[in-house]
Scaffold this motif. Structure first.
Motif, PDB file in Angstrom:
ATOM      1  N   UNK A  96      60.548 100.803 -18.495  1.00  0.00           N
ATOM      2  CA  UNK A  96      61.821 100.742 -17.767  1.00  0.00           C
ATOM      3  C   UNK A  96      61.824  99.588 -16.763  1.00  0.00           C
ATOM      4  N   UNK A  97      60.736  99.447 -16.024  1.00  0.00           N
ATOM      5  CA  UNK A  97      60.636  98.368 -15.027  1.00  0.00           C
ATOM      6  C   UNK A  97      60.654  96.990 -15.683  1.00  0.00           C
ATOM      7  N   UNK A  98      59.979  96.872 -16.845  1.00  0.00           N
ATOM      8  CA  UNK A  98      59.993  95.589 -17.573  1.00  0.00           C
ATOM      9  C   UNK A  98      61.408  95.223 -17.991  1.00  0.00           C
ATOM     10  N   UNK A  99      62.145  96.209 -18.505  1.00  0.00           N
ATOM     11  CA  UNK A  99      63.530  95.980 -18.906  1.00  0.00           C
ATOM     12  C   UNK A  99      64.385  95.517 -17.742  1.00  0.00           C
ATOM     13  N   UNK A 100      64.210  96.166 -16.590  1.00  0.00           N
ATOM     14  CA  UNK A 100      64.976  95.816 -15.390  1.00  0.00           C
ATOM     15  C   UNK A 100      64.680  94.390 -14.942  1.00  0.00           C
ATOM     16  N   UNK A 101      63.402  94.002 -14.956  1.00  0.00           N
ATOM     17  CA  UNK A 101      63.008  92.644 -14.550  1.00  0.00           C
ATOM     18  C   UNK A 101      63.630  91.598 -15.480  1.00  0.00           C
ATOM     19  N   UNK A 102      63.589  91.857 -16.792  1.00  0.00           N
ATOM     20  CA  UNK A 102      64.163  90.915 -17.774  1.00  0.00           C
ATOM     21  C   UNK A 102      65.675  90.778 -17.565  1.00  0.00           C
ATOM     22  N   UNK A 103      66.376  91.905 -17.348  1.00  0.00           N
ATOM     23  CA  UNK A 103      67.824  91.852 -17.086  1.00  0.00           C
ATOM     24  C   UNK A 103      68.102  91.022 -15.844  1.00  0.00           C
ATOM     25  N   UNK A 104      67.340  91.262 -14.770  1.00  0.00           N
ATOM     26  CA  UNK A 104      67.547  90.551 -13.502  1.00  0.00           C
ATOM     27  C   UNK A 104      67.372  89.043 -13.667  1.00  0.00           C
ATOM     28  N   UNK A 105      66.317  88.648 -14.387  1.00  0.00           N
ATOM     29  CA  UNK A 105      66.036  87.213 -14.575  1.00  0.00           C
ATOM     30  C   UNK A 105      67.143  86.537 -15.373  1.00  0.00           C
ATOM     31  N   UNK A 106      67.518  87.128 -16.514  1.00  0.00           N
ATOM     32  CA  UNK A 106      68.502  86.469 -17.382  1.00  0.00           C
ATOM     33  C   UNK A 106      69.918  86.514 -16.815  1.00  0.00           C
ATOM     34  N   UNK A 107      70.262  87.575 -16.086  1.00  0.00           N
ATOM     35  CA  UNK A 107      71.592  87.608 -15.472  1.00  0.00           C
ATOM     36  C   UNK A 107      71.681  86.587 -14.329  1.00  0.00           C
ATOM     37  N   UNK A 108      70.590  86.424 -13.566  1.00  0.00           N
ATOM     38  CA  UNK A 108      70.564  85.422 -12.487  1.00  0.00           C
ATOM     39  C   UNK A 108      70.676  84.015 -13.065  1.00  0.00           C
ATOM     40  N   UNK A 109      69.923  83.753 -14.140  1.00  0.00           N
ATOM     41  CA  UNK A 109      70.013  82.437 -14.798  1.00  0.00           C
ATOM     42  C   UNK A 109      71.418  82.186 -15.336  1.00  0.00           C
ATOM     43  N   UNK A 184      75.327  87.145 -10.810  1.00  0.00           N
ATOM     44  CA  UNK A 184      74.389  87.222  -9.688  1.00  0.00           C
ATOM     45  C   UNK A 184      74.385  88.629  -9.091  1.00  0.00           C
ATOM     46  N   UNK A 185      75.545  89.305  -9.163  1.00  0.00           N
ATOM     47  CA  UNK A 185      75.644  90.695  -8.686  1.00  0.00           C
ATOM     48  C   UNK A 185      74.756  91.630  -9.488  1.00  0.00           C
ATOM     49  N   UNK A 186      74.736  91.444 -10.820  1.00  0.00           N
ATOM     50  CA  UNK A 186      73.871  92.254 -11.685  1.00  0.00           C
ATOM     51  C   UNK A 186      72.408  92.058 -11.302  1.00  0.00           C
ATOM     52  N   UNK A 187      72.014  90.797 -11.075  1.00  0.00           N
ATOM     53  CA  UNK A 187      70.619  90.505 -10.705  1.00  0.00           C
ATOM     54  C   UNK A 187      70.240  91.234  -9.418  1.00  0.00           C
ATOM     55  N   UNK A 188      71.161  91.224  -8.437  1.00  0.00           N
ATOM     56  CA  UNK A 188      70.895  91.897  -7.162  1.00  0.00           C
ATOM     57  C   UNK A 188      70.783  93.414  -7.355  1.00  0.00           C
ATOM     58  N   UNK A 189      71.663  93.973  -8.175  1.00  0.00           N
ATOM     59  CA  UNK A 189      71.635  95.423  -8.441  1.00  0.00           C
ATOM     60  C   UNK A 189      70.354  95.839  -9.156  1.00  0.00           C
ATOM     61  N   UNK A 190      69.869  94.965 -10.039  1.00  0.00           N
ATOM     62  CA  UNK A 190      68.631  95.264 -10.763  1.00  0.00           C
ATOM     63  C   UNK A 190      67.431  95.338  -9.819  1.00  0.00           C
ATOM     64  N   UNK A 191      67.468  94.529  -8.757  1.00  0.00           N
ATOM     65  CA  UNK A 191      66.405  94.593  -7.748  1.00  0.00           C
ATOM     66  C   UNK A 191      66.424  95.971  -7.075  1.00  0.00           C
TER      67      UNK A 191
END
Length: 412
Positions: A96-109, A184-191
């Motif tokens: 679950x944590x790996x998935x969240x990190x990947x979402x955060x990185x790609x949504x921020x990019x 960028x909002x998605x990336x922040x929420x994923x954190x």
């Protein structure tokens, strides 16, 4: 010893109260996943209100912008096949944590992207993260819950509904400033979701979904069970209509980011309410298969209405919001059915079913965009409705392979 009418009424009231409270009496780990699910699914709704703005500001056609959903769903479909193998080795929490990190990185990019094609590619990466998260989250909630499969799935669908309903409102607000805002909002929420899981989900507890190691071919083996295959193909056909509505409807509504946010807020609220409160009652009264077919027929008709009155803004808006009720019911019904369809691990069943389901979600958005460009704006809805009706016919033709699902659920 005879019971007084008052004591019988009191016992009945207590039993009813216990039944309702059992849904809320969950381990801390279930609520951690529930919270993370809300935030993860806010990501889907956040992007919806800005699709027309992306088309305008990146000088992209409607079909190119719909590729944001196609790449996301295509990668998610394929990645679903490896989720079981990964989660059975990493464990539920770290998957679950790996998935969240990947979402955060790609949504921020994605938020810093300057072209439609790079954005499409980055959405594919986002889909990989979502696959790891979604399949594992469903299996985790079902396995860790202490209130049975049906109630656990209601919790999962409630998290999806809450996320999808709040997401568009936030997306409309951020998107009004810039189309980059929601990414960028998605990336922040994923954190926030990452911190929530780290703090709330215990690592010491052995999770059932991570005990048995699975292989790459397990989801394909699971599809040998005719019941699981039937539900997967039906979901692929029905998702054609679902993602036509989600990815294409914003282009014909003629609303700004705030307006689209409010329309999809209404859609998501109905989806959340029906998935939690109405779907279980339908299943209890009419059975899963009959209820599912009724919802799908009504959804197909609704898409035909949208295809007939595409140029009438009020009709499109009302239909999109009303679709939330039908989709909320159907999502809970079909997910519950899949979990009970075949004698395989729930994580494997979820991966196999989701693989087929998201293939439909990958083909539909781009097809809708192309049909509107080549022919007319109405045709995508007509074609989407046609696929939904075909899914009903497919379920009815194969009913003998899936009727046992109602027997399994009634015994729970």
């Amino acid at each position: 010893m005879s019971s007084t009418p008052q004591s019988v009424a009191s016992a009945s009231a207590n039993a009813s109260k216990e039944l309702q409270s059992s849904l809320l009496s969950q381990p801390k780990s279930v609520w951690a996943v529930f919270f993370a699910c809300i935030i993860a699914f806010m990501g889907l709704g956040l992007v919806d209100p800005i699709l027309p703005a992306i088309a305008e500001q990146l000088h992209a056609s409607h079909s190119q912008v719909t590729l944001l959903f196609t790449s996301y769903n295509a990668v998610m479909a394929v990645a679903m096949l490896i989720t079981g193998m990964i989660s059975s080795r990493l464990g539920v929490k770290w998957t679950l944590l790996s998935g969240i990190v990947i979402i955060a990185i790609f949504s921020a990019l994605g938020g810093f992207s300057n072209g439609i094609w790079s954005l499409v590619g980055l959405r594919g990466g986002w889909g990989l993260g979502n696959a790891l998260f979604v399949a594992t989250a469903l299996a985790a909630i079902v396995s860790l819950s202490n209130s049975g499969t049906a109630k656990a799935i209601i919790l999962y669908e409630a998290a999806i509904g809450l996320g999808i309903s709040v997401g568009p409102l936030l997306g409309g607000w951020l998107g009004a400033m810039s189309w980059r805002g929601p990414f960028l909002g998605v990336a922040a929420l994923m954190v926030v979701a990452f911190i929530g899981l780290i703090v709330l989900m215990p690592t010491s507890k052995k999770e059932q979904t991570g005990q048995v190691k699975t292989s790459l071919i397990d989801p394909f083996r699971a599809l040998k069970h005719r019941s699981l295959l039937v539900f997967g193909i039906a979901a692929a056909l029905y998702n054609f209509g679902f993602f036509t509505l989600l990815a294409y409807a914003p282009f014909v509504m003629g609303l700004d980011e705030h307006g689209l946010g409010f329309v999809f807020l209404g859609w998501g609220i109905l989806l959340a309410i029906t998935s939690v409160f109405m779907a279980p009652k339908l299943q209890q009264k009419f059975g899963t298969i009959k209820s599912m077919c009724a919802m799908l027929v009504m959804f197909g008709i609704l898409l035909f209405v949208m295809g007939t009155w595409t140029s009438t803004q009020s009709v499109i808006i009302i239909c999109v919001i009303a679709a939330g009720a039908l989709l909320g019911n159907n999502n809970t019904l079909i997910t519950t059915a899949v979990m009970n369809a075949a004698p395989v691990q729930r994580s494997t069943a979820s991966a196999a079913y989701s693989f087929l389901r998201f293939i439909g979600g990958a083909i539909a958005p781009y097809t809708a965009g192309k049909l509107s460009e080549i022919y007319n704006p109405s045709l995508p809805f007509i074609v989407g409705g046609g696929f939904v009706i075909i899914s009903v016919l497919f379920i009815l033709i194969n009913s003998k392979h899936i009727n046992h699902v109602d027997d399994v659920e009634s015994s729970h």
